[in-house]
Design an enzyme around this catalytic site. Sequence first.
Site, PDB file in Angstrom:
ATOM      1  N   GLY A  98       5.028   5.272   0.597  1.00 57.71           N
ATOM      2  CA  GLY A  98       5.114   4.163   1.422  1.00 57.71           C
ATOM      3  C   GLY A  98       4.071   3.251   1.474  1.00 57.71           C
ATOM      4  O   GLY A  98       3.263   2.936   0.550  1.00 57.71           O
ATOM      5  N   SER A  99       3.751   2.717   2.811  1.00 55.11           N
ATOM      6  CA  SER A  99       2.850   1.900   2.668  1.00 55.11           C
ATOM      7  C   SER A  99       1.380   2.129   2.313  1.00 55.11           C
ATOM      8  O   SER A  99       0.248   1.310   2.492  1.00 55.11           O
ATOM      9  CB  SER A  99       2.603   1.174   3.998  1.00 55.11           C
ATOM     10  OG  SER A  99       3.670   0.154   4.291  1.00 55.11           O
TER      11      SER A  99
END
Length: 664
Positions: free
Chosen positions: A326-327
């Site tokens: 993810g981020s």
Amino acid sequence: MTEIRSTAQELARFRLRVVVALLFVCVCLGLLAVRFHYLQVVRHDYYLTRAEDNRIALLPKVPHRGTIVDRNGVVLARNYATYTLEITPSQVKDIQGTLDELATLVAIEPRERRRFMKLLEESRSFESVPVRSRLSDEEVARVVSQRYRLPGVDVKARLLRDYPQGAVGSHVVGYIGRINQRDVERIEEAGDTANYRGTQHIGKAGLEQFYESELHGTTGIEQVEVNAGGRAVRALSSIAPMSGNDLELTLDIELQRVAESAFGDRRGALVAIEPSTGGVLALVSTPTFDPNLFVDGISTQDWKALNESPDHPLLNRAIYSAYPPGSTFKPFMALAGLETGKRTTGQAIADFGYFTLGNHRFMDDKIGGHGMVDLHKSIVVSCNTYYYQLANDLGIDNIARFMGPFGFGSRTGIDLPGEAPGVLPSPEWKRQRFRRAEQQQWFAGETISVGIGQGYNAYTPLQMANALAALVNDGKLYRPHIVRYVVDSRTGQRRTVEPEPLREIPLKPSHLRAVRDGMVGVNVSGTGKRAFKGAEYTSGGKTGTAQVFSLRGQRYVEGRVRERLRDHSWFIAYAPAEAPRIALAVLVENGGFGAQSAAPIARQVMDYHLLHRQAEEPAAEDADAEELESGEHMEAAAADAAAVDTAAADAAAVRSEAAAGGAR
């Protein structure tokens, strides 16, 4: 008519028979003499050795297994003395009858009988075979008082393995178990058969398995004279066993306990590393298990509960399971943009809430976008549009080339068995991974997904923590290790396990400073600000939310998704920001937004490590946390709609295989 015999002829025949008989006897005596000479002269050494082997038995003396302690000397694995009920087969006429008699004195379960019979087949008649361990004082007294009518039965004091911390740190320490056929084959392949004579247990997981050669020690030998029935008569000589070496770890078991407690009953993993050395401070995988269950043979009921649990407590998620980051991938993407010259710290892009590639839009989380976004702001607010454009400008080959040296997609080499390599996607990887030509093609839209930590990306929490340690340690990447010293059992001398630098990534200090400033901003005013509000130290971090399954263009709403299909919650962090002493990665399976579940756990762990402040309750989920990463839930589109569905399905399959690989 009377027959007249010739005396001379009779005498001649008699003499002939005597001569023949004498020659026959001489030949036989000659053959015997030749045979005696062969046996007593030519084959003297051979038969003397055989006779000595029949007269003398070599009994193994099992060494004491080494202990394991944490960095502060807290014992994690040790040996303790216990009474064991044993039978010497050569002294017992009726084994089953003796077992029945013993069952009237002490409780002997069916599984203990089965185990005894199996060990009996593998043992020699003059070696005692254990029936039951951990006898109480009362049980010992009952057996000893009846020994006069139970020949061959004895109660012996033996050392058994004990894990005093129970389930805390179980995935790191591992456990020992009874040697099975697979273990025997490995021992024979290593040429270590003699050193394991008499040994019933071997390391099965964790440090107990990885450092088996250090912990086991050297088996001793006792020469015993035996009679024709195989019964020991007297001891002749003895060579004492050499105890195994002890292990002192980099692990802080109290920090480990705090981290495990912070998870509560949630599934997940945490890895905390000392950036300057690569020493692992904590390595958590939840749920855990009690390694003491395995020491003397786990019961069918306990094994079934562990093996069939949907939470997979035996799976070490920290090193076995790979997840899309993810981020948490964005700080590394930002650094890649700076190092390749595709971005500068002051360069800004206009975010209108989406990025267009061909006829398809990649949506951001914020309707209308974040306005003008530079590198610092892109990290603080986790702006997807910024990284959509950056990924497109970099291209997949540059991304893969830059991320490889940080250890993404390759094993770190930690001193634990079974580490998974993860997946760093690239066109070359895809060609090797898939067989069909249509699956091997790399689509431009897949690069966009990789840029925000989705798509084929799949990394272990250990890889994420170690990559972060390199980022905050000015590009110096160390092999993560758990053992700090190996202590010699004879001399007490401590052999240091030196920090092993893997590589030094050439990075400009100004670029590193810009990325780390952005991560500090995350915990001050960005997606991690609620979790680190009021902290007495400055830290840097990055939240992440990893998609579990394809939404096919739909917006993610947690309450409408089954719990096991909800997003994974990520958080990476380091502190103090000025001179980092800890870098960690937290993953909560199906925990939702990164700031919701993972960030509060990271805060509790850092508070204890830096301030020795311990929370009384598990880290509470922050349902009201402002999470600016939800744009990851908008399904990335490739060059055409068919490619979108195919790529999404393939990526999900790759991540499932990566996770299943650890389970196997």
